[in-house]
Design a protein around this motif. Sequence first.
Motif, short mmCIF file in Angstrom:
data_model
loop_
_atom_site.label_atom_id
_atom_site.label_comp_id
_atom_site.label_asym_id
_atom_site.label_seq_id
_atom_site.Cartn_x
_atom_site.Cartn_y
_atom_site.Cartn_z
N HIS A 147 -1.82 5.46 -7.96
CA HIS A 147 -0.58 4.17 -7.38
C HIS A 147 -0.81 3.19 -8.11
O HIS A 147 -0.28 2.12 -9.07
CB HIS A 147 -0.75 3.92 -6.05
CG HIS A 147 -0.20 3.13 -5.21
ND1 HIS A 147 1.53 2.25 -5.88
CD2 HIS A 147 -0.53 1.43 -5.35
CE1 HIS A 147 2.11 1.41 -5.44
NE2 HIS A 147 0.80 0.45 -5.73
N TRP A 148 -2.24 2.65 -8.74
CA TRP A 148 -2.35 1.21 -9.42
C TRP A 148 -2.27 1.66 -10.56
O TRP A 148 -2.24 0.37 -10.72
CB TRP A 148 -4.66 2.07 -8.48
CG TRP A 148 -5.21 0.71 -10.10
CD1 TRP A 148 -6.27 0.40 -10.34
CD2 TRP A 148 -5.72 -0.70 -9.36
NE1 TRP A 148 -6.64 -0.62 -11.19
CE2 TRP A 148 -5.78 -1.56 -9.73
CE3 TRP A 148 -4.58 -1.37 -8.60
CZ2 TRP A 148 -6.06 -2.29 -10.37
CZ3 TRP A 148 -5.39 -3.67 -8.00
CH2 TRP A 148 -5.58 -3.84 -8.87
N SER A 157 6.22 4.31 -4.90
CA SER A 157 5.90 3.28 -5.03
C SER A 157 5.85 1.56 -4.31
O SER A 157 5.16 1.10 -3.58
CB SER A 157 5.02 3.06 -7.03
OG SER A 157 4.36 3.20 -7.73
N GLY A 212 0.50 -2.07 -8.07
CA GLY A 212 1.33 0.18 -8.36
C GLY A 212 2.59 -0.41 -8.55
O GLY A 212 3.15 0.02 -9.83
#
Length: 641
Positions: A147-148, A157, A212
């Motif tokens: 996600h980051w 996300s 993200g």
Amino acid sequence: MIKFTRLTNLLLMILLVLVALLQIMGKSPDRLGAFFPAWPGLLMFASAYFIPWCALSDTAKPGLLNFAKGYTALVLMFAIIGPVCVVLNGEVISIPTALMGVSLVGLPALLNFLALNQKLTQLHAFSCTVQTAPPSQSGTGNYIKAHWRGQLSLGKSFWLNGVGIGNLLAALMVTGLARLMEASDTSLRILAGVSLLGFAIAVLVWLWSITGIIRSASKHTARGGSGLVAGLTLLLAFFNILGMLLNASSSYVPQMKEFAMLASGHDSMKRVEISTSDKGDVLQLRGTIGEGSMASFADALKKNPQVKTVSLSSPGGRLREAQQIAKLIKSGQLNTYVEGECSSACTYVFLAGKDRAATPNAHIGFHQPSFPGIGGAELAVATDSMAKHYRAANLPEDFIQIAIHTKAEGMWYPNREEMVKAGVITRVSLGGEDNALFNMQSREEVFKDLSNSTVWRNYERRAPGKINEVADLIWTMKLAGKDRQTIQDAVTLASRDVYLRALKSAPDDLLDEYAQLLSEQLESARQLSPQACTKLIQGTLSIQRTMPEELIKRDTVLLEKIMASKPRSRSYTMASKEFATSARKLQDLMSPLQRQITANLEAYANQPILQCEGVIGLYSKILRMQDADRHVILSALMQAK
């Protein structure tokens, strides 16, 4: 399923049109009218059906399908989380309203989400575009990193990590933690530390979430997604960041700064000052109720187990500290007492008393709770908590509503009648119960307290050095171990001599003013109690603590006039011929009972009602006499004092 869902959306839109028509005609059913209170509500629900209806058509493009799916997921989440948030906020949802929400919002949203997902799956099945396999997301660590880095799909996300984890889950965690801490006996210092920790975690989660989302949105078009959806997502992210920055400056930073000071033991409010009466039966709480006040109070109770009353003089402070002090007072069945001011958080402490006494001129103030940066929903929750506390103290609802709707910048001071009626005070006191003046710890404290009094400053102007003389008297008698009543009698005697000397030589117009004021003061004291009236006759009643504000001001002005007046040219005594002549005229105006009582007041010392009626009758008749006779009578009465 797709055709069925599209038909369902059409039928629901027709239903909304009928509801709109019914509202226009003023014939909407109560439940529908409550569920759709206005046109914005109708439009909001119409969009929840109209957008999926358009997206499920045969000509809909993938971009519209993705947008409709995301929008439907938001509606579905609202249908699930909305009632939960309402319940957590302490509100009650009726069963018909809940069923109406599930029928018209929750189920259609779920049906639309499934149908849109099915149509998107069908489109992808016919697509010849080769998609790069997503990176492995097994394990929590890999998922967080994915996600980051923006490697997850934009839908996941935004909706799961953004709306779900970043906002709703964090909000529910904070709310649940606040409820848990409020129900426990955790100290304010620990609570502030936990709040700081929670805020730090929330900031980290938000940074992870928003970063993200932005990275995923920037890669969405390259993955074959809609550029419109990516642009809208970036726009929403921008507004989210902007809103966070605005809230940080106006709310978050001030709150966290205050929490940091509390957690480090450097509260901006000082800890309450606590002293004990000579007998140890009264604890006097003075000043703000800052962090650590409860600990100091608990320690004072342990050292003085014979305490029966808590005397309060405070502008307020920390509500949590006040709540915990109130618990100790309630569990110990202690009494509370106010002579000066007890406002804001101090009212929590006062209302915990078994017997709650206050002088007629005590200022007990109520207003909304306050804290740096608090506002909106947070203020509403804090105000609701305050209302629940006042309801637990059995205050009437109309009283509570005035209290909680008074802005924190102001203060509502109900009068004596309002507080007695509401049950805020159980007894009106004539003052002096905490004996604060005689519990000073040094001669300098006694002098300072006397110097702060308007009355004593007036004495000082008439007789320079009087405050020093009385301060020496009090401190000497205290060191000698004299009891409170003996010291009080000595102070009363020392203060009366200056005033009486001036009163004996006061001119006729000031004697008239004195007689009129004394008559009104006697009436006011009688309304308090016969004992108050008797004390006023004896000169031992505290005017400052018991009289209405208007009478206090007039008494102070008259005192200054008398102190500054020139001595009269001639005074009369009760042995003079002029007095004998005027006294006979006065006797003719009085009833036999009034003549009997005023002839020997001491004989009626145990009958305060009769004593009070007799003196009030005496002055009412004096004020009705001709000027010459009235002035002779008043002059002679002053000489006899």
